[in-house]
Design an enzyme around this catalytic site. Structure first.
Site, PDB file in Angstrom:
ATOM      1  N   ARG A  27       0.820  -1.219   0.000  1.00  0.00           N
ATOM      2  CA  ARG A  27       0.000   0.000   0.000  1.00  0.00           C
ATOM      3  C   ARG A  27       0.844   1.255   0.000  1.00  0.00           C
ATOM      4  NH1 ARG A  27      -4.229  -1.636   4.661  1.00  0.00           N
ATOM      5  NH2 ARG A  27      -3.479  -3.743   4.394  1.00  0.00           N
ATOM      6  N   CYS A 186     -28.698  15.950   6.453  1.00  0.00           N
ATOM      7  CA  CYS A 186     -29.540  16.634   5.480  1.00  0.00           C
ATOM      8  C   CYS A 186     -30.928  16.013   5.510  1.00  0.00           C
ATOM      9  CB  CYS A 186     -28.906  16.426   4.116  1.00  0.00           C
ATOM     10  SG  CYS A 186     -29.996  16.789   2.772  1.00  0.00           S
ATOM     11  N   THR A 188     -33.321  17.186   3.158  1.00  0.00           N
ATOM     12  CA  THR A 188     -33.949  17.671   1.922  1.00  0.00           C
ATOM     13  C   THR A 188     -34.861  16.621   1.277  1.00  0.00           C
ATOM     14  OG1 THR A 188     -32.178  19.226   1.477  1.00  0.00           O
ATOM     15  CG2 THR A 188     -33.439  18.505  -0.427  1.00  0.00           C
TER      16      THR A 188
HETATM   17  P1  5GP Z   1     -21.928  14.327   4.896  1.00  0.00           P
HETATM   18  O1  5GP Z   1     -20.464  14.149   4.589  1.00  0.00           O
HETATM   19  O2  5GP Z   1     -22.157  14.720   6.315  1.00  0.00           O
HETATM   20  O3  5GP Z   1     -22.743  13.142   4.470  1.00  0.00           O
HETATM   21  O4  5GP Z   1     -22.430  15.524   3.963  1.00  0.00           O
HETATM   22  C1  5GP Z   1     -21.889  16.806   4.046  1.00  0.00           C
HETATM   23  C2  5GP Z   1     -22.639  17.723   3.109  1.00  0.00           C
HETATM   24  O5  5GP Z   1     -24.026  17.808   3.487  1.00  0.00           O
HETATM   25  C3  5GP Z   1     -22.195  19.164   3.120  1.00  0.00           C
HETATM   26  O6  5GP Z   1     -21.003  19.388   2.445  1.00  0.00           O
HETATM   27  C4  5GP Z   1     -23.389  19.854   2.475  1.00  0.00           C
HETATM   28  O7  5GP Z   1     -23.363  19.788   1.076  1.00  0.00           O
HETATM   29  C5  5GP Z   1     -24.553  19.018   2.970  1.00  0.00           C
HETATM   30  N1  5GP Z   1     -25.282  19.713   4.056  1.00  0.00           N
HETATM   31  C6  5GP Z   1     -24.774  20.275   5.169  1.00  0.00           C
HETATM   32  N2  5GP Z   1     -25.742  20.799   5.941  1.00  0.00           N
HETATM   33  C7  5GP Z   1     -26.890  20.573   5.296  1.00  0.00           C
HETATM   34  C8  5GP Z   1     -28.254  20.889   5.567  1.00  0.00           C
HETATM   35  O8  5GP Z   1     -28.603  21.459   6.607  1.00  0.00           O
HETATM   36  N3  5GP Z   1     -29.161  20.523   4.647  1.00  0.00           N
HETATM   37  C9  5GP Z   1     -28.805  19.879   3.486  1.00  0.00           C
HETATM   38  N4  5GP Z   1     -29.759  19.585   2.607  1.00  0.00           N
HETATM   39  N5  5GP Z   1     -27.539  19.531   3.210  1.00  0.00           N
HETATM   40  C10 5GP Z   1     -26.599  19.884   4.099  1.00  0.00           C
END
Ligand code: 5GP
Length: 352
Positions: A27, A186, A188
């Site tokens: 690696r 998130c 959404t």
């Molecule tokens: P993770 O690595 O935690 O799965 O995702 C990080 C990403 O989630 C961030 O870079 C951003 O694009 C997204 N994100 C961060 N906060 C929020 C939020 O409050 N709502 C939504 N829809 N996306 C978020």
């Protein structure tokens, strides 16, 4: 009439990387450093293309210091003042090549972005971040920022489809942030029903971006080092992490000791009620919060997590016969799976 797209779209959990015969002995022979030339800024990048998200818990100056030791990158969250930026820059000039200043599309954000960049000439990256990168207003904003800062590398997003990747690149962005709805905090998809499975989003958006000489970030949805390997295998130029970097010493917020003695840290989405109360004095009536707040186990120094991630990435390259991270997409064949890991001892883990 509503339409249904027939082809199945995939998430990281739906695939595994198929191993391939390899001549690599160890690696340690694997080269993770990538070099990119950016289409619109004309700038060069060299580093290990893992990025801490511009969330106020994760995209901190402390995180930038820790990640920069491994030549990884941090998009610094937009809530630091100009003075805090100037103090950081004066004390840590060598880190400035591996950070971006973040901004939304408001005039106040743009003013602060401009002040920071005027005062700290070493910073070469701008991260323009909105929840929905599909609006015409955002495209116009990207054009405006490109005109104001012709030589800065602009990251812009978020989108999940090829045509919007192309539009943002043609508007002046260099690196497109890809991901709607996959994030760990998130909501959404729950609140709006909108989203796109992340692996397919990366596959489709990288094709569109690379066709124009642009780059993409796979943003959100990585739950373990293996997911990062899959994102790179799918052709992401950078991978952005929020949740995987949460809970560490370098993160914003206090360590809380629970009644059972367990230490936790708060982690929340940037459009969660927690973030809106903190930065905007509450959730505006016309919008729903699209992020949640969680308590994650306290995990100490992020150094161990980074080493774990880089070790996984090197190992993925070895299994697939890629001597460099650059070769991983060429060596990648994804196999569709119905199960990724054996969960029999899930409740009995003492570490993982
Ligand atoms: P993770 O690595 O935690 O799965 O995702 C990080 C990403 O989630 C961030 O870079 C951003 O694009 C997204 N994100 C961060 N906060 C929020 C939020 O409050 N709502 C939504 N829809 N996306 C978020």
């Amino acid at each position: 009439m509503p339409r249904i797209e027939k082809g199945v779209k995939l998430d990281f959990k739906d695939v595994l990387l198929r191993p391939r015969r390899s001549t690599l002995k160890s690696r340690s022979e694997v080269e993770l450093t990538r070099k990119y030339h950016f289409r619109n800024s004309g700038q060069e990048y060299t580093g290990i293309p893992i990025i801490a998200a511009n969330m106020d818990t994760v995209g901190t100056f402390e995180m930038a210091l820790a990640l920069n030791k491994h030549t990884c990158f941090t998009t610094i969250h937009k809530h630091y003042s100009l003075q805090e930026w100037m103090d950081f820059a004066a004390n840590n000039p060598s880190v400035l090549t591996n950070v971006a200043v973040s901004s939304g599309i408001g005039q106040q954000d743009l003013d602060k972005l401009s002040q920071i960049l005027q005062n700290i000439a070493e910073i070469k990256y701008i991260c323009l971040d909105v929840a929905n990168g599909y609006s015409e207003h955002f495209v116009e904003f990207v054009k405006q920022v490109r005109n104001l800062f012709p030589n800065h590398t602009i990251m812009a997003g978020n989108v999940v489809t090829g045509e919007m990747v192309e539009e943002l690149i043609l508007a002046g962005a260099d690196i497109i942030k890809v991901g709607i709805g996959p994030g760990s905090v998130c909501t959404t998809r729950k609140k709006t029903g909108v989203g796109y499975p992340q692996l397919s989003a990366v596959l489709e958006c990288m094709d569109a971006a690379h066709g124009l000489g642009g780059h993409i970030i796979s943003d959100g949805g990585c739950t373990c080092p293996g997911d990062i390997c899959k994102a790179f295998g799918a052709g992401a130029d950078f991978v952005m992490l929020g949740g995987m970097l949460s809970g560490h010493d370098q993160c914003g917020g206090e360590i809380v000791v629970k009644p059972n003695g367990k230490k936790v840290k708060q982690f929340y989405g940037m459009s969660s009620e927690t973030a809106m109360n903190k930065h905007h004095g509450g959730v505006a009536e016309y919008r729903a919060s699209e992020g949640k707040t969680v308590e994650v186990p306290y995990r100490g120094d992020v150094e161990f997590t980074i080493l774990d991630v880089l070790g996984g990435l090197r190992s993925a390259c070895t299994y697939t016969g890629a001597s460099k991270l650059k070769e991983l997409p060429i060596r990648t064949t994804f196999v569709r799976v119905t199960q990724q890991t054996n969960e029999i001892f899930k409740m009995m883990e003492i570490d993982n």
